[in-house]
Design an enzyme around this catalytic site. Sequence first.
Site, mmCIF file in Angstrom:
data_model
loop_
_atom_site.group_PDB
_atom_site.id
_atom_site.type_symbol
_atom_site.label_atom_id
_atom_site.label_comp_id
_atom_site.label_asym_id
_atom_site.label_seq_id
_atom_site.Cartn_x
_atom_site.Cartn_y
_atom_site.Cartn_z
ATOM 1 N N ARG A 1 47.821 32.743 42.835
ATOM 2 C CA ARG A 1 47.813 34.117 42.333
ATOM 3 C C ARG A 1 48.271 35.049 43.451
ATOM 4 O O ARG A 1 47.534 35.308 44.410
ATOM 5 C CB ARG A 1 46.408 34.478 41.864
ATOM 6 C CG ARG A 1 46.359 35.714 40.959
ATOM 7 C CD ARG A 1 44.930 36.130 40.715
ATOM 8 N NE ARG A 1 44.365 36.767 41.901
ATOM 9 C CZ ARG A 1 43.092 36.660 42.278
ATOM 10 N NH1 ARG A 1 42.255 35.926 41.600
ATOM 11 N NH2 ARG A 1 42.676 37.301 43.375
ATOM 12 N N HIS B 1 43.172 39.869 41.207
ATOM 13 C CA HIS B 1 42.768 39.277 39.921
ATOM 14 C C HIS B 1 43.197 40.176 38.763
ATOM 15 O O HIS B 1 43.818 39.727 37.798
ATOM 16 C CB HIS B 1 41.256 39.057 39.892
ATOM 17 C CG HIS B 1 40.739 38.607 38.566
ATOM 18 N ND1 HIS B 1 41.025 37.372 38.031
ATOM 19 C CD2 HIS B 1 39.961 39.242 37.652
ATOM 20 C CE1 HIS B 1 40.442 37.255 36.857
ATOM 21 N NE2 HIS B 1 39.799 38.379 36.598
ATOM 22 N N TYR C 1 38.543 38.892 50.050
ATOM 23 C CA TYR C 1 38.017 37.523 50.013
ATOM 24 C C TYR C 1 39.046 36.433 50.314
ATOM 25 O O TYR C 1 38.695 35.255 50.358
ATOM 26 C CB TYR C 1 37.342 37.242 48.663
ATOM 27 C CG TYR C 1 38.205 37.524 47.448
ATOM 28 C CD1 TYR C 1 39.179 36.628 47.023
ATOM 29 C CD2 TYR C 1 38.026 38.693 46.708
ATOM 30 C CE1 TYR C 1 39.961 36.887 45.902
ATOM 31 C CE2 TYR C 1 38.794 38.963 45.593
ATOM 32 C CZ TYR C 1 39.765 38.057 45.186
ATOM 33 O OH TYR C 1 40.527 38.309 44.079
#
Length: 356
Positions: free
Chosen positions: A253, A257, A266
Site C-alpha cells: 500500500r 489506509h 507506523y
Amino acid sequence: MFITQPSASPYALHERLASLDNNSDWSRLTDAYQAMVLIRCFDKKAVNLQRTGQLGTYASCLGAEAITVAAGLALQASDYFVPYYRDHATQHLRGVPLHQILQYWGGDERGNAFPTGTPAERDMPNCVPIASQLTHAAGIATKAKLCHESAAVLATCGDGATSRGDFYESLNVAGVWQLPMVLMVNNNQWAISVPGQLQTASKSIAHKAEAAGIEGIRVDGNDLPAMLEVLDYALAKARHGKGATLVEAVSYRLSDHTTADDASRYRKASDLHHAWQREPVARLRKVLVDLGHWNADREKQWQQQCQQEVDKAVQTYLNQPPQPATDMLDYLYDQLPESLQKQRAALSAQSGGHHA
C-alpha cells in the site's frame, strides 16, 4: 496448491515477455497499462478533492493498480464482481463511470446505481464492513451453481479481512460445495496499522486455502501479466465447474489506509521507498517501452487524455443536483416500515415533495 514468490527483481518480467509475439497479447497489456495510468490519475485527483473538502473519506488504490486492472480485464460480462473499497479500476472497466465512483465516496448513494446494460449491473456495491462481502459472494456463487450458470464470482478483500470469521466461513463453504468462486486478497502488507506478521502465523495467506480443500495461489501483485495469467486461470476454472480458488496478490500500500489515516506514524520511510522501486505502473511501462510497444510520445498523449477524462468526471460529479433527503430511507428496505413512513413524509415535504 500452487505457491509462487514475488520476483526479487522489479523488472524480471522482461525475460517472460521478450518472446511474446502475439499481437492480441501485446494489445491487452497495452490496454492494461493505459487503464493503470488512468486510474492512478483518477486516484490522485480523488485524494485532492478530499483534501479540499469536496469528497468524503477516500480509500486510495495507489500501488494496487495491477491487481484491480487485471481483475477488470479478466472478468467476463456474465461474471459477478463483489468488491471491497480499493477496486475503482475494476468497477470502471466493468462500466461504472468515474463520476459515479466519486459520487459514492462523496456520500451519494446514486453512485451505487450502476448503469444498466453494462457488466456492472450484475455486481455488488462497495462493502466497507470488513469481510462481510465474502459471505455475500458465496451466496451469489451458490445461486450461480444451482442455476447452472456458466459464470464465475470474483470477490476481493484486503489482508486484514483474512482474520475475520467471514473469510474462513466463505472459504469453507466454497470448498464443501465446490462453488464457482474466486476469492482474491490484496495483501498490501498493512491492515490499517497492523503489519502482516501480526496478522497471521500462516506461511502465507494462500496457504489458508489448504484447510478449505481448495486451490491457493500466491502471485506478485505488482506484476500485471502474472495477475492476468492467474485470474484468467482461476476464473475459467470456476466457470467450468472446477471449484473455487484463493488468490493472494502480494503488493504494498503506497498510500495511507484512507485519507483519514497517517501511515508515517507506523511504517518506516525506507520500507515505503523500497516499495516504490517495485510499483506496478512504472514496471509495466519500462517493459512496454523496452520491447517497442510504447514510447514517450504516446505516454504524453495518454497522460493528457487521462487528465481530460478525469477533469470531466470531476465536473460531472460536482455539478450533480443534491441527493434527495428521502434517499436515506428509500434504499434501506424493500417495503418501508410503517414506523418510518411519517419520517419519510416529513422529509419529502421539507424538500418540496420531490421524489416522493
